[in-house]
Motif scaffolding. Structure first.
Motif, short mmCIF file in Angstrom:
data_model
loop_
_atom_site.label_atom_id
_atom_site.label_comp_id
_atom_site.label_asym_id
_atom_site.label_seq_id
_atom_site.Cartn_x
_atom_site.Cartn_y
_atom_site.Cartn_z
N VAL A 200 -19.38 17.18 -1.95
CA VAL A 200 -18.97 18.30 -3.16
C VAL A 200 -19.92 19.61 -2.01
CG1 VAL A 200 -20.25 19.07 -4.60
CG2 VAL A 200 -19.10 16.43 -4.65
N MET A 201 -20.19 19.37 -1.39
CA MET A 201 -20.87 20.46 -0.67
C MET A 201 -20.12 21.20 -0.21
SD MET A 201 -24.00 21.67 -1.56
CE MET A 201 -24.40 22.41 0.43
N PHE A 202 -19.18 20.68 0.67
CA PHE A 202 -18.25 21.52 1.99
C PHE A 202 -16.98 21.66 0.31
CE2 PHE A 202 -13.92 20.33 3.47
CZ PHE A 202 -13.71 21.07 4.78
N VAL A 203 -16.27 21.14 -0.37
CA VAL A 203 -16.05 21.54 -1.02
C VAL A 203 -15.98 23.06 -1.94
CG1 VAL A 203 -14.39 21.51 -3.80
CG2 VAL A 203 -14.21 19.55 -1.55
N LEU A 204 -16.92 22.98 -2.27
CA LEU A 204 -17.93 24.36 -2.54
C LEU A 204 -18.21 25.54 -1.79
CD1 LEU A 204 -21.10 22.60 -4.95
CD2 LEU A 204 -18.85 24.04 -5.67
N ALA A 205 -18.27 24.94 -0.57
CA ALA A 205 -18.92 26.21 0.90
C ALA A 205 -17.25 26.34 0.96
CB ALA A 205 -18.69 25.45 1.81
N VAL B 188 -15.69 7.25 -1.18
CA VAL B 188 -16.61 8.22 -1.29
C VAL B 188 -16.90 7.98 -2.40
CG1 VAL B 188 -16.70 10.80 -2.15
CG2 VAL B 188 -15.49 9.54 -0.52
N ARG B 189 -17.06 7.32 -3.89
CA ARG B 189 -17.70 7.36 -5.45
C ARG B 189 -19.02 6.32 -5.26
NH1 ARG B 189 -14.37 5.04 -9.53
NH2 ARG B 189 -14.86 2.91 -8.78
N GLY B 190 -18.77 5.66 -3.68
CA GLY B 190 -19.64 4.31 -4.29
C GLY B 190 -20.64 4.57 -2.83
N ASN B 191 -20.83 6.05 -2.53
CA ASN B 191 -21.40 6.38 -1.18
C ASN B 191 -22.26 7.40 -1.02
OD1 ASN B 191 -22.51 7.34 1.33
ND2 ASN B 191 -20.95 5.87 2.83
N PRO B 192 -23.61 7.96 -2.12
CA PRO B 192 -23.81 8.49 -2.26
C PRO B 192 -24.67 9.84 -1.74
CG PRO B 192 -25.67 7.02 -3.09
CD PRO B 192 -23.85 6.18 -2.52
N SER C 274 0.73 -1.79 0.22
CA SER C 274 0.61 0.22 0.01
C SER C 274 0.56 1.43 -0.14
CB SER C 274 -1.21 0.00 1.79
OG SER C 274 -0.29 0.02 2.46
N SER C 275 0.20 2.13 -0.32
CA SER C 275 0.82 3.69 -0.53
C SER C 275 -0.01 5.06 0.05
CB SER C 275 1.55 3.85 -1.95
OG SER C 275 0.95 4.34 -3.37
N VAL C 276 0.52 5.87 0.52
CA VAL C 276 0.17 6.87 0.20
C VAL C 276 -1.40 7.15 -0.83
CG1 VAL C 276 -0.53 9.46 0.56
CG2 VAL C 276 1.73 8.66 1.81
N LEU C 277 -0.60 7.44 -2.04
CA LEU C 277 -1.79 7.47 -2.83
C LEU C 277 -2.47 6.60 -3.58
CD1 LEU C 277 -2.19 9.16 -5.59
CD2 LEU C 277 -0.52 7.37 -7.35
N GLY C 278 -1.66 5.28 -3.26
CA GLY C 278 -3.37 3.89 -3.06
C GLY C 278 -4.09 4.08 -2.35
N ASP C 279 -3.96 5.15 -0.80
CA ASP C 279 -4.73 4.90 0.55
C ASP C 279 -5.53 5.45 -0.90
OD1 ASP C 279 -4.31 3.30 1.57
OD2 ASP C 279 -3.06 3.89 3.12
N MET C 280 -5.25 6.86 -0.91
CA MET C 280 -6.43 7.70 -1.06
C MET C 280 -6.92 7.55 -1.99
SD MET C 280 -3.05 10.92 -1.48
CE MET C 280 -4.64 12.41 -2.44
N LEU C 281 -6.98 6.68 -3.56
CA LEU C 281 -7.52 6.09 -4.47
C LEU C 281 -8.34 5.22 -3.86
CD1 LEU C 281 -4.90 5.59 -7.40
CD2 LEU C 281 -6.72 7.06 -7.51
N GLU C 282 -7.80 4.23 -2.79
CA GLU C 282 -9.60 3.95 -2.03
C GLU C 282 -10.17 4.40 -1.52
OE1 GLU C 282 -9.52 0.57 1.07
OE2 GLU C 282 -7.53 1.14 0.06
N GLY C 283 -10.13 5.63 -0.80
CA GLY C 283 -11.08 6.45 -0.09
C GLY C 283 -11.94 7.06 -1.12
N LEU C 284 -11.21 7.45 -2.59
CA LEU C 284 -12.15 8.22 -2.96
C LEU C 284 -13.20 7.47 -4.10
CD1 LEU C 284 -9.42 10.50 -5.37
CD2 LEU C 284 -11.49 11.23 -3.84
N ARG C 285 -12.80 6.28 -3.98
CA ARG C 285 -13.22 5.11 -4.81
C ARG C 285 -14.73 4.58 -3.52
NH1 ARG C 285 -8.82 2.57 -6.66
NH2 ARG C 285 -8.09 1.21 -4.96
#
Length: 176
Positions: free
Chosen positions: A80-85, A69-73, A56-67
């Protein structure tokens, strides 16, 4: 955290207005307080960590986290709201001193009181909204807060008095 948002700005305003302290003294006191925060971190007990799995790597962990988030509406909408704010709403903090001087025609040090008012709104909303965190209405409340945050900032720029600015900043603090 919220109490520091409530107490910090008025304290800064008092220090800025105090002739013996001024901006230099307020900055020095802020640095000393940060040293206290750093020192308190060293007082925390050390956490037990799990060894990193091989491969595992930092990049791999980040990708896993993004996956994830993508799977949890629900989580995706919150993110998305947090980033926009953060990108479009919170920069108001940077321009608020200029707003106070040029639109309200008050000393820039008044901004510290407005930050305190905003923080009080945030503290009250945090306490009142905490029971919603696990409810089925949480996402709706979060989206409504995002809309209210944006609307309060638009209305803030129409303020012509300290009182009207404070009203809109209480709402902005609560909604943020």
């Amino acid at each position: 955290l919220n109490m520091s948002r409530v107490l910090g700005p008025p304290l800064a305003g008092v220090l800025l207005d105090w002739p013996a302290c001024g901006a230099t003294g307020a900055f020095a006191i802020m640095g000393i307080l940060y040293l206290g925060a750093v020192w308190s971190q060293f007082m925390l007990p050390l956490a037990q960590t799990n060894p990193v799995q091989s491969g595992s790597s930092v990049l791999g962990d980040m990708l896993e986290g993004l996956r994830y988030v993508r799977g949890n509406p629900r989580l995706r909408a919150v993110l998305v709201m947090f980033v926009l704010a953060v990108m479009f709403g919170f920069p108001y903090v940077t321009v608020l001193p200029g707003f106070v001087e040029h639109q309200l025609h008050l000393p820039a040090t008044t901004v510290s009181w407005l930050f305190g008012v905003s923080a009080i709104g945030g503290l009250v909303a945090s306490v009142l909204c905490a029971p919603l965190a696990d409810s089925r209405h949480a996402l709706t409340a979060f989206c409504a807060a995002g809309f209210a945050f944006g609307l309060s900032l638009v209305l803030l720029w129409t303020a012509t008095s300290l009182l009207s600015a404070a009203v809109w900043l209480v709402l902005a603090g609560a909604a943020s």
